[in-house]
Design a protein around this motif. Structure first.
Motif, PDB file in Angstrom:
ATOM      1  N   GLU A 105       6.509  10.755  54.453  1.00  0.00           N
ATOM      2  CA  GLU A 105       7.311  10.310  53.319  1.00  0.00           C
ATOM      3  C   GLU A 105       8.328   9.277  53.783  1.00  0.00           C
ATOM      4  O   GLU A 105       8.670   9.207  54.971  1.00  0.00           O
ATOM      5  CB  GLU A 105       8.031  11.484  52.660  1.00  0.00           C
ATOM      6  N   ARG A 106       8.804   8.487  52.858  1.00  0.00           N
ATOM      7  CA  ARG A 106       9.785   7.457  53.167  1.00  0.00           C
ATOM      8  C   ARG A 106      11.109   8.106  53.574  1.00  0.00           C
ATOM      9  O   ARG A 106      11.543   9.097  52.977  1.00  0.00           O
ATOM     10  CB  ARG A 106      10.000   6.550  51.962  1.00  0.00           C
ATOM     11  N   ALA A 160       6.706  -0.229  53.575  1.00  0.00           N
ATOM     12  CA  ALA A 160       7.376   1.062  53.708  1.00  0.00           C
ATOM     13  C   ALA A 160       7.257   1.651  55.105  1.00  0.00           C
ATOM     14  O   ALA A 160       8.134   2.365  55.558  1.00  0.00           O
ATOM     15  CB  ALA A 160       6.812   2.048  52.681  1.00  0.00           C
ATOM     16  N   LEU A 166       9.798   6.077  58.281  1.00  0.00           N
ATOM     17  CA  LEU A 166       9.045   7.171  57.670  1.00  0.00           C
ATOM     18  C   LEU A 166       9.295   8.458  58.437  1.00  0.00           C
ATOM     19  O   LEU A 166       9.507   8.455  59.656  1.00  0.00           O
ATOM     20  CB  LEU A 166       7.542   6.865  57.665  1.00  0.00           C
TER      21      LEU A 166
END
Length: 344
Positions: free
Chosen positions: A196-197, A243, A288
């Motif tokens: 996930e970010r 990202a 991340l």
């Protein structure tokens, strides 16, 4: 995949082949960065195989076909006897630091010198030690143990503290992004992944020091001026293009999400700027967060860069990410073999 292991507990040795061949029910180990200590759990199938004592040396080697790798070195912390098994728990050198109470004062000493002295006082082995800036004065007071003092210094100067499979304590800058140290492919090596970010509420750091060293010269660093602009520094994290891409750092600037740090040990604008930049660089390397599980890879070490290839995107496509492993754990069970878990 042929898995072999070798475990040493005090004077006793256990392996799955050779003269020390005695099957173990399971082995679990974990080491990593971030200040959390490494640990180990050995499950022996026969309680008569050994009589380990608290404090006995403990080491684990694993081999998944690429050669033996020492994945844990420490000492016995606890022994649990069961009717049909013997469970042995171990901790690495960071546990020594967590038990050692220290106090002292340092003059014109680098952060690395202070950390090395604390490690020596705890009776642990030093690994890579970043020297960092030199402080005109620095006090280590009783209350926090040696590990907490080292963690505070690591946070202050933007480095990481942790342990490795050899049982050494590291206080070092992260390895910069570049070519991956290992490549893991979805469906071949990787079994599960969750990413996930990073939702950090910070995009820049501003350091405020103390004294007039920045405006009046080093010989006036003990002065307490009303204007501290001469002993401050700042740096901003610029996000990567995507990202998962590592960000960059812009020294001398700040964004809207500022973290302000006051550090009395800092007496010059040069050092304040250096520390702001180091903290921002550490943040930029972790766009991340998450973990993955894979077929056993004992050779992977904390701090190394991992290429995760052919990741499914949900649109009949694939993606590749390169992330830095912060913690590495291995889980061997006699009925399923060896699995490795990496935390990013």
């Amino acid at each position: 995949m042929a898995i072999s292991y070798s475990v040493s507990i005090g004077a006793a040795s256990f392996a799955n082949e050779g003269r020390d061949a005695r099957p173990l029910l399971g082995i679990e180990t974990e080491v990593g960065l971030g200040g959390g200590g490494g640990w180990c759990l050995i499950r022996l199938g026969d309680p008569s195989w050994g009589d380990p004592a608290i404090g006995d040396p403990l080491s684990v080697e694993l081999d998944a076909g690429e050669g033996k790798t020492t994945v844990f070195t420490g000492e016995v912390e606890g022994v649990e006897r069961r009717a049909t098994a013997l469970w042995i728990r171990g901790r690495d050198a960071l546990a020594k630091l967590a038990r050692t109470e220290v106090e002292g004062s340092y003059e014109e000493a680098s952060a690395g010198f202070i950390v090395g002295d604390l490690i020596d006082q705890a009776g642990a082995d030093k690994g890579e030690i970043e020297e960092g800036p030199t402080f005109p004065s620095y006090v280590v007071h009783r209350g926090p143990r040696a590990l907490r003092h080292i963690q505070m210094l690591a946070e202050l100067i933007g480095v990481e503290t942790g342990s490795d499979g050899e049982g050494k304590v590291h206080f070092r800058k992260p390895k910069p992004a570049g070519a991956a140290d290992h490549r893991l492919v979805w469906g071949e090596d990787l079994l599960e992944i969750a990413i996930e970010r990073s939702a950090t509420p910070v995009d820049s750091f501003v350091f405020w020091g103390e004294g007039a060293g920045g405006s009046k010269g080093a010989e006036r660093s003990h002065w307490l001026p009303t204007d501290l602009s001469g002993v401050t520094g700042e740096a901003k994290v610029e996000p990567g293009a995507t990202a998962g891409e590592v960000g960059s750092v812009s020294p001398g600037s700040r964004g809207p999400l500022v973290r302000t740090v006051f550090a009395g040990a800092v007496r010059s604008s040069d050092v304040a700027g250096e520390l702001a930049k180091a903290r921002a660089e550490l943040l930029a390397l972790r766009p991340l967060l998450g973990h993955c599980s894979l077929l056993g890879r004992p050779e992977v070490q904390p701090g190394e860069w991992i290429e995760l290839a052919d990741l499914p995107t949900g649109e009949d496509g694939s993606a590749t990410l390169t992330l830095r492993a912060r913690r590495v754990s291995h889980h061997f069970a006699i009925e399923r073999g060896l699995l490795t878990r990496l935390e990013f």
